[in-house]
Design an enzyme around this catalytic site. Structure first.
Site, mmCIF file in Angstrom:
data_model
loop_
_atom_site.group_PDB
_atom_site.id
_atom_site.type_symbol
_atom_site.label_atom_id
_atom_site.label_comp_id
_atom_site.label_asym_id
_atom_site.label_seq_id
_atom_site.Cartn_x
_atom_site.Cartn_y
_atom_site.Cartn_z
ATOM 1 N N CYS A 132 0.901 -1.435 15.661
ATOM 2 C CA CYS A 132 1.221 -1.791 14.212
ATOM 3 C C CYS A 132 0.745 -2.784 12.994
ATOM 4 O O CYS A 132 0.713 -4.116 13.643
ATOM 5 C CB CYS A 132 2.519 -1.347 13.667
ATOM 6 S SG CYS A 132 2.473 -0.895 12.212
ATOM 7 N N GLU B 53 0.477 -0.869 -0.216
ATOM 8 C CA GLU B 53 -0.300 0.111 -0.388
ATOM 9 C C GLU B 53 1.054 1.364 0.245
ATOM 10 O O GLU B 53 1.677 1.548 0.602
ATOM 11 C CB GLU B 53 -0.796 0.464 1.017
ATOM 12 C CG GLU B 53 -1.872 -1.239 0.898
ATOM 13 C CD GLU B 53 -2.815 -1.030 2.247
ATOM 14 O OE1 GLU B 53 -4.002 -0.986 1.935
ATOM 15 O OE2 GLU B 53 -2.552 -0.748 3.823
ATOM 16 N N CYS C 44 -1.151 6.532 9.645
ATOM 17 C CA CYS C 44 -0.219 5.951 10.255
ATOM 18 C C CYS C 44 -0.056 4.558 10.707
ATOM 19 O O CYS C 44 -1.353 4.829 11.674
ATOM 20 C CB CYS C 44 1.531 6.850 10.990
ATOM 21 S SG CYS C 44 1.659 8.057 10.576
ATOM 22 N N CYS D 221 6.506 -6.426 7.393
ATOM 23 C CA CYS D 221 7.166 -6.092 8.583
ATOM 24 C C CYS D 221 7.957 -6.820 9.220
ATOM 25 O O CYS D 221 7.222 -7.151 9.592
ATOM 26 C CB CYS D 221 6.770 -4.522 9.020
ATOM 27 S SG CYS D 221 8.651 -3.818 9.899
ATOM 28 N N CYS E 19 6.217 -4.215 15.333
ATOM 29 C CA CYS E 19 5.107 -3.797 17.226
ATOM 30 C C CYS E 19 3.940 -4.014 17.762
ATOM 31 O O CYS E 19 3.419 -3.801 16.648
ATOM 32 C CB CYS E 19 5.721 -1.845 16.178
ATOM 33 S SG CYS E 19 7.471 -1.454 16.018
ATOM 34 N N CYS F 224 3.510 8.704 1.042
ATOM 35 C CA CYS F 224 4.143 7.575 2.388
ATOM 36 C C CYS F 224 4.446 6.830 1.343
ATOM 37 O O CYS F 224 3.377 6.089 0.693
ATOM 38 C CB CYS F 224 2.956 7.535 3.346
ATOM 39 S SG CYS F 224 3.403 6.879 4.471
#
Ligand code: SAH
Ligand code: SF4
Length: 375
Positions: free
Chosen positions: A144, A112, A362, A137, A141, A130
């Site tokens: 996230c 994305e 975010c 990933c 975290c 962005c």
């Protein structure tokens, strides 16, 4: 006759597959492309033309390169592909001018990318992309969505650049503006795809590429210490953003497992090195999680941690992520945290939320499970 037709279809399919499996021409930087073109016995102005077609205009078909001789295009096509990524979904926010793109890569993986428009004074607009650097990933975290969608692979240089080129193409349909700013804050950890990140930055900055000034580029990291030292030595005047999110190791270990590998003391030391070496201010991102990291004692710890450092703090009220188990603090708590920082000499802004209705804010980007490709 039928058999011939069948064989022909297979041949075409195989050719297509072979083409798609070739290296992408967009992976080459200026010097590499010039060497290839010279190796084909062509003058270097041809390299400039081809570079502009690929890195500035983002062509995906050879015949779009109208001023390049057919023989050169054929020679290049034997070794390289131009097959780009495809926009398979486009969501526009109703709240602001944010657009989220779902892009399909050559191997069927999806990422994305988000376009955010900011009004600026004097009628000048900032259009920020962005950018993602990995498919998923692996750092996991707690807050996230990307971390929750698993890790697949690093993005290639052409895939990092292709995101910006794809957005520019889309923008050109409804605006005369093109992308002005980049934030490497999409999916993935940029400093764990270091070589491709740096090569992409050089190409994005090139006058025959998109010519985007380094000062308009931010790279965000969860705190990959060796990567920060390396990047500091690249002589790139970009903005370094550190995802901090906690003012002590105990809490940070819980929120960001990478802190066990690179604890706050080492991270801050690397930040001091960055500041000395580059003379540039660092942006610290701090998500505010209700009653987890948003009390005034923690604000005080944060002030102590950043003492003596040229720093800005971006406070990001938590954006909702399913199953994360956190919530957004009240406006009062957010304002009180900010006020504390400001009163103690730390510049802090509250980051405006963009595109939350389309899960483009975010930490809300993820690999798509909708196509049955989840891990
Ligand atoms: N991996 C890098 C780059 C991704 S940036 C990094 O972590 O810095 C994505 C930014 O959004 C980071 O600051 C990240 O911490 C933040 N973020 C992640 N989840 C979020 C959420 N649910 N709400 C608000 N911000 C979030
Ligand atoms: Fe990865 Fe950054 Fe998300 Fe952490 S915040 S899981 S490092 S993308």
């Amino acid at each position: 006759m039928r058999v011939d037709k069948f064989a022909h279809t297979i041949l075409i399919k195989e050719r297509k597959r072979a083409e798609v499996n070739r290296p992408h021409l967009g992976d080459l930087d200026w010097n590499e492309l010039e060497a290839v073109i010279k190796g084909l016995g062509q003058p270097s102005f041809r390299a400039k033309q081809v570079f502009q077609w690929v890195q500035q205009k983002g062509v995906t078909q050879w015949d779009e390169m109208t001023n390049v001789p057919k023989s050169l295009k054929e020679a290049l096509a034997q070794h390289y592909t131009l097959a780009g990524m495809t926009v398979i979904k486009r969501d526009e926010s109703k709240l602001d001018e944010t657009v989220k793109y779902l892009l399909e890569l050559r191997d069927g993986e999806t990422i994305e990318t988000v376009l955010m428009a900011y009004e600026q004074q004097l009628g000048r607009e900032r259009r920020t992309v962005c950018v993602s650097t990995q498919v998923g990933c692996r750092l996991g975290c707690a807050f996230c969505a990307t971390g929750k969608s698993g890790f697949k692979r690093n993005l290639e240089v052409n895939e990092i650049l292709g995101q910006v080129l794809a957005v520019n193409k889309d923008l050109s349909k409804w605006s005369s503006a093109s992308v002005t700013n980049l934030v490497f804050m999409g999916m993935g950890e940029p400093l764990l795809n270091y070589d491709n990140l740096v090569k992409s930055l050089v190409i994005l900055n090139h006058p025959d590429g998109l010519n985007i000034s380094m000062r308009r580029i931010s790279v965000s990291t969860s705190g990959i210490v060796p990567g920060i030292y390396r990047l500091a030595q690249e002589e790139m005047p970009l903005v370094l953003a550190i995802s901090l999110h906690a003012p002590n190791n105990e809490l940070r270990n819980r929120l960001m497992p990478i802190n066990r590998r690179y604890p706050l003391e080492e991270l801050l030391e690397a930040c001091h090195y960055w500041a000395e070496r580059t003379n540039r201010r660092i942006t610290f991102e701090y998500i505010l999680l209700d009653r987890v990291n948003d009390n005034l004692k923690q604000a005080q710890e944060l002030v102590d941690l950043l003492r003596g450092l040229l720093a800005n703090v971006n406070l990001i009220p938590f954006n909702s992520v399913a199953d994360a188990g956190f919530s957004q603090p009240s406006r009062n708590r957010v304002m009180a945290f900010r006020r504390y920082l400001e009163e103690h000499g730390v510049a802090a802004v509250i980051r405006e939320e963009k595109g939350s209705d389309i899960a483009a804010a975010c930490g809300q980007l993820r690999r798509q499970e909708m196509r049955g490709k989840g891990d």
